[in-house]
Design an enzyme around this catalytic site. Sequence first.
Site, PDB file in Angstrom:
ATOM      1  N   GLU A 284       0.815  -1.217   0.000  1.00 27.23           N
ATOM      2  CA  GLU A 284       0.000   0.000   0.000  1.00 27.23           C
ATOM      3  C   GLU A 284       0.852   1.273   0.000  1.00 27.23           C
ATOM      4  OE1 GLU A 284      -3.714  -0.242   2.459  1.00 27.23           O
ATOM      5  OE2 GLU A 284      -2.681  -1.969   3.313  1.00 27.23           O
TER       6      GLU A 284
ATOM      7  N   SER B  25      -6.623  -2.215   1.475  1.00 28.60           N
ATOM      8  CA  SER B  25      -6.891  -1.583   0.181  1.00 28.60           C
ATOM      9  C   SER B  25      -7.382  -2.560  -0.877  1.00 28.60           C
ATOM     10  CB  SER B  25      -5.642  -0.848  -0.339  1.00 28.60           C
ATOM     11  OG  SER B  25      -5.320   0.243   0.483  1.00 28.60           O
TER      12      SER B  25
ATOM     13  N   TYR C 115      -9.469   3.992  -5.392  1.00 28.64           N
ATOM     14  CA  TYR C 115      -8.445   5.015  -5.584  1.00 28.64           C
ATOM     15  C   TYR C 115      -8.379   5.629  -6.978  1.00 28.64           C
ATOM     16  CZ  TYR C 115      -6.885   3.058  -1.169  1.00 28.64           C
ATOM     17  OH  TYR C 115      -6.834   2.621   0.120  1.00 28.64           O
TER      18      TYR C 115
ATOM     19  N   ARG D 191     -11.394   3.115  11.079  1.00 30.87           N
ATOM     20  CA  ARG D 191     -12.589   2.889  10.267  1.00 30.87           C
ATOM     21  C   ARG D 191     -13.026   1.439  10.406  1.00 30.87           C
ATOM     22  NH1 ARG D 191     -10.888   3.244   4.891  1.00 30.87           N
ATOM     23  NH2 ARG D 191     -11.761   1.181   4.507  1.00 30.87           N
TER      24      ARG D 191
ATOM     25  N   ASP E 185     -15.543  -1.313   8.425  1.00 32.62           N
ATOM     26  CA  ASP E 185     -16.314  -1.581   7.216  1.00 32.62           C
ATOM     27  C   ASP E 185     -17.288  -2.722   7.478  1.00 32.62           C
ATOM     28  OD1 ASP E 185     -14.687   0.319   6.003  1.00 32.62           O
ATOM     29  OD2 ASP E 185     -13.302  -1.179   5.187  1.00 32.62           O
TER      30      ASP E 185
ATOM     31  N   GLU F 276     -14.217  -5.673   8.379  1.00 29.13           N
ATOM     32  CA  GLU F 276     -12.843  -5.475   8.846  1.00 29.13           C
ATOM     33  C   GLU F 276     -12.674  -4.124   9.522  1.00 29.13           C
ATOM     34  OE1 GLU F 276      -9.778  -4.308   5.739  1.00 29.13           O
ATOM     35  OE2 GLU F 276     -11.230  -5.348   4.486  1.00 29.13           O
TER      36      GLU F 276
ATOM     37  N   ASN G 146      -9.873  -0.878   9.960  1.00 31.00           N
ATOM     38  CA  ASN G 146      -8.688  -0.195   9.432  1.00 31.00           C
ATOM     39  C   ASN G 146      -8.187   0.761  10.505  1.00 31.00           C
ATOM     40  OD1 ASN G 146      -8.612  -0.756   6.250  1.00 31.00           O
ATOM     41  ND2 ASN G 146     -10.730  -0.596   6.923  1.00 31.00           N
TER      42      ASN G 146
ATOM     43  N   GLY H  45      -6.953   5.461   4.790  1.00 31.56           N
ATOM     44  CA  GLY H  45      -6.444   6.409   3.804  1.00 31.56           C
ATOM     45  C   GLY H  45      -6.836   7.840   4.124  1.00 31.56           C
TER      46      GLY H  45
END
Length: 318
Positions: free
Chosen positions: A20, A149, A215, A254, A256, A269, A271, A275
């Site tokens: 990443e 990602s 992205y 974060r 998800d 998951e 994070n 990002g």
Amino acid sequence: MSDPKRFGKVAVLFGGTSAEREVSLKSGRAVLEALQRQDVDAHGFDVVDAAILEQLRTGGFARAFIVLHGRGGEDGVIQGALETIGLPYTGSGVLGSALGMDKVRTKQIWQAAGLPTPKFLVLESESDLDHVSTELGFPVMIKPAHEGSSIGMSKVERAEDLPAAWRTAMQYDHAVLAEAWITGREYTASILGDQTLPLIRLETPRSFYDYEAKYRANDTKYHCPCGLDEQQEQQLRALAQRAFRTVAASGWGRVDFMCDNKGQPYLIEVNTVPGMTDHSLVPMAARAAGIDFESLVMRILDISMTRNVQRDVTIQHA
């Protein structure tokens, strides 16, 4: 947060050597420039080897802002290294970072805590693929257990496509996760201290929200407000906050998750260093809450001060 000098000299750590890296470079530069615009004495470092620790130890730095995505930065490694030199840092500690990066153990902990997450299998060898059809059915998501990602991920709809997807994931990790596919809507919840920011519903014409959709694509849609009524959204925000804390994550991050066609949520998951690019979700959710990017990075930095004060108090009374 009125006086930027109270943060002291801040090292912004980004880049690194993980898969990443490209995203981390963009995120780190955005954070660095935002801090500098607010007169924080911030200095950027592309973390490519262990020499960074000596630079930080002798450079008069008061704290580090971690914007390293993936292995080496989001898995407890840099956090542990900073602990050894006594340098406070943003985001989750060693344990929360390590658990959040490990999708298998995150899901095992959620299951033990009674939190909803899709059924899964760990595929350690190609012979394990035979169990996917009988235990999970199709479609399934195949993913490396320690990547972010959406790197190395594949949606598989037929048994004959499993070996290729497994080999793709194995290029990035020795542990591969097969996860039951949830048909429904995808959401993300951004965590900022004790606050869960407005939910974002993700929509992509691609088969799933992959690296391209995250992205590069211009046809990904981000719905905020997410379309749920206030009670539903508050319940899901509370679930996300609980899921975050359950794996010892802290500071900011974060969560998800998916909601199936009946509205049942399934955690996917965590994070712990999300990002911070122009396509990123945490800044987007912050804007919906009236927090601009400059204020967001200052809030994250400010939380690191509070967390480390609390940690110091705990150590003194241990």
